[in-house]
Design a protein around this motif. Sequence first.
Motif, short mmCIF file in Angstrom:
data_model
loop_
_atom_site.label_atom_id
_atom_site.label_comp_id
_atom_site.label_asym_id
_atom_site.label_seq_id
_atom_site.Cartn_x
_atom_site.Cartn_y
_atom_site.Cartn_z
N TYR A 42 0.80 -1.23 0.00
CA TYR A 42 0.00 0.00 0.00
C TYR A 42 0.83 1.28 0.00
O TYR A 42 0.30 2.37 -0.22
N GLN A 43 2.14 1.16 0.23
CA GLN A 43 2.97 2.35 0.39
C GLN A 43 4.04 2.40 -0.70
O GLN A 43 4.66 1.39 -1.03
N LYS A 44 4.24 3.58 -1.27
CA LYS A 44 5.33 3.77 -2.23
C LYS A 44 6.66 3.74 -1.48
O LYS A 44 6.86 4.50 -0.53
N VAL A 45 7.54 2.86 -1.90
CA VAL A 45 8.85 2.72 -1.26
C VAL A 45 9.93 2.95 -2.31
O VAL A 45 9.87 2.40 -3.41
N ASP A 46 10.93 3.78 -1.96
CA ASP A 46 12.00 4.10 -2.89
C ASP A 46 13.26 3.29 -2.66
O ASP A 46 14.07 3.11 -3.57
N LEU A 47 13.45 2.79 -1.42
CA LEU A 47 14.66 2.04 -1.08
C LEU A 47 14.37 1.17 0.13
O LEU A 47 13.60 1.56 1.01
N ILE A 48 15.00 0.00 0.17
CA ILE A 48 14.84 -0.91 1.30
C ILE A 48 16.20 -1.16 1.96
O ILE A 48 17.19 -1.44 1.27
N LEU A 49 16.22 -1.04 3.27
CA LEU A 49 17.38 -1.48 4.07
C LEU A 49 16.97 -2.80 4.72
O LEU A 49 16.07 -2.82 5.57
N MET A 50 17.61 -3.88 4.32
CA MET A 50 17.15 -5.23 4.66
C MET A 50 18.14 -5.97 5.57
O MET A 50 19.29 -6.23 5.17
N ASP A 51 17.71 -6.31 6.75
CA ASP A 51 18.50 -7.19 7.62
C ASP A 51 18.48 -8.60 7.03
O ASP A 51 17.46 -9.05 6.50
N ILE A 52 19.59 -9.29 7.10
CA ILE A 52 19.66 -10.64 6.53
C ILE A 52 19.22 -11.69 7.54
O ILE A 52 18.40 -12.56 7.25
N GLU A 53 19.74 -11.62 8.77
CA GLU A 53 19.46 -12.65 9.77
C GLU A 53 18.14 -12.36 10.48
O GLU A 53 18.09 -11.64 11.49
N MET A 54 17.06 -12.90 9.93
CA MET A 54 15.73 -12.76 10.53
C MET A 54 15.08 -14.13 10.64
O MET A 54 15.34 -15.03 9.82
N PRO A 55 14.25 -14.34 11.67
CA PRO A 55 13.58 -15.64 11.83
C PRO A 55 12.53 -15.86 10.74
O PRO A 55 12.10 -14.92 10.08
N GLU A 56 12.13 -17.11 10.58
CA GLU A 56 11.12 -17.53 9.60
C GLU A 56 11.61 -17.35 8.16
O GLU A 56 11.89 -18.32 7.47
N ILE A 57 11.69 -16.12 7.68
CA ILE A 57 12.21 -15.86 6.33
C ILE A 57 13.35 -14.87 6.43
O ILE A 57 13.18 -13.75 6.93
N ASN A 58 14.54 -15.28 5.96
CA ASN A 58 15.69 -14.38 6.07
C ASN A 58 15.66 -13.33 4.95
O ASN A 58 14.82 -13.35 4.06
N GLY A 59 16.61 -12.40 5.02
CA GLY A 59 16.64 -11.29 4.07
C GLY A 59 16.83 -11.71 2.63
O GLY A 59 16.27 -11.09 1.70
N PHE A 60 17.63 -12.76 2.39
CA PHE A 60 17.84 -13.25 1.02
C PHE A 60 16.52 -13.74 0.40
O PHE A 60 16.16 -13.35 -0.71
#
Length: 307
Positions: A42-60
């Motif tokens: 729902y939101q226009k996003v211009d850039l993402i800062l993505m952490d890699i090590e996350m539970p359930e689904i990682n950043g990759f």
Amino acid sequence: MNILIIDDDRVMRRIIRAMLAEGSHNTLSAGNHIEALSVLSYQKVDLILMDIEMPEINGFDLTRIIRKKLDHWLPIIFLSANESDNYLALGIDAGGDDYLTKPVNQTILNAKIRAMSRIADMQRQLNELNKQLEKLSYIDPLTQLLNRRGLVERLEIDWRANKRKKEELSIMLLDIDYFKPYNDNYGHPQGDLCLQKFSQVLTNCMHRPADSIARYGGEEFLIILPATPIEGARFKAEKIINALLNESILHEHSQVAKYVTTSIGISSTKFGAVDYTELIKQADSALYLAKHKGRNRRVIYQPKTQN
């Protein structure tokens, strides 16, 4: 920029948001893949800062999902405490555009964001240019009307809509009378000017956004009239003939009049055409008869006998 921070660590999200505040960026945040995909929906996003090590689904994996879901490119910068080259390679393969190690250096972060912003701007300009080039590929450069490619696409759309709505669709095939003698005697530059003036007359006679005009061949034009009965097309054809006479484009080498005239063949779906190709053939048959009868007139196609 609208920057989405995706990190399961709430403290880290706050730290990065504070770093970005000095750059007057608008920050959005998500703690997991569900929240991130919700924001992107729902939101226009211009850039993402993505952490890699996350539970359930990682950043990759989340990056791969985002790349598949979005129909446009936006930069993604990975954040990780892992400095290995293998991680960097995995990030690029997953669809990331850059890589920052934690703890994040504010100066480097802002520099990378400025770089990504420039790339994003260039990408937007390239997309706009591609849209303009795509549009130009459907337009005849001389008359600024649809060309054959644009005509076919428009016919396919209107034919499908006509079948769905079960309305009558009419077309007109027009030919400038004795255009070859015009070109031969006045020259091709003047002939091009004549085609442009003729096109303008047609454009001025069309008042509905749904109607389409195309340059079908050298001096042949085709007009599509969606949701128009044959009588409506006949009325429009007579309007074009009269408008062209009022324009008074001098043609001393015509065997019809001292001015440029046109012959028009008309057909509609009421005559049982199985597709738009047959519909054009019907209009062409009517156009042939209009020429045979002396030109500067309109003729409506009749399945068995024409009059």
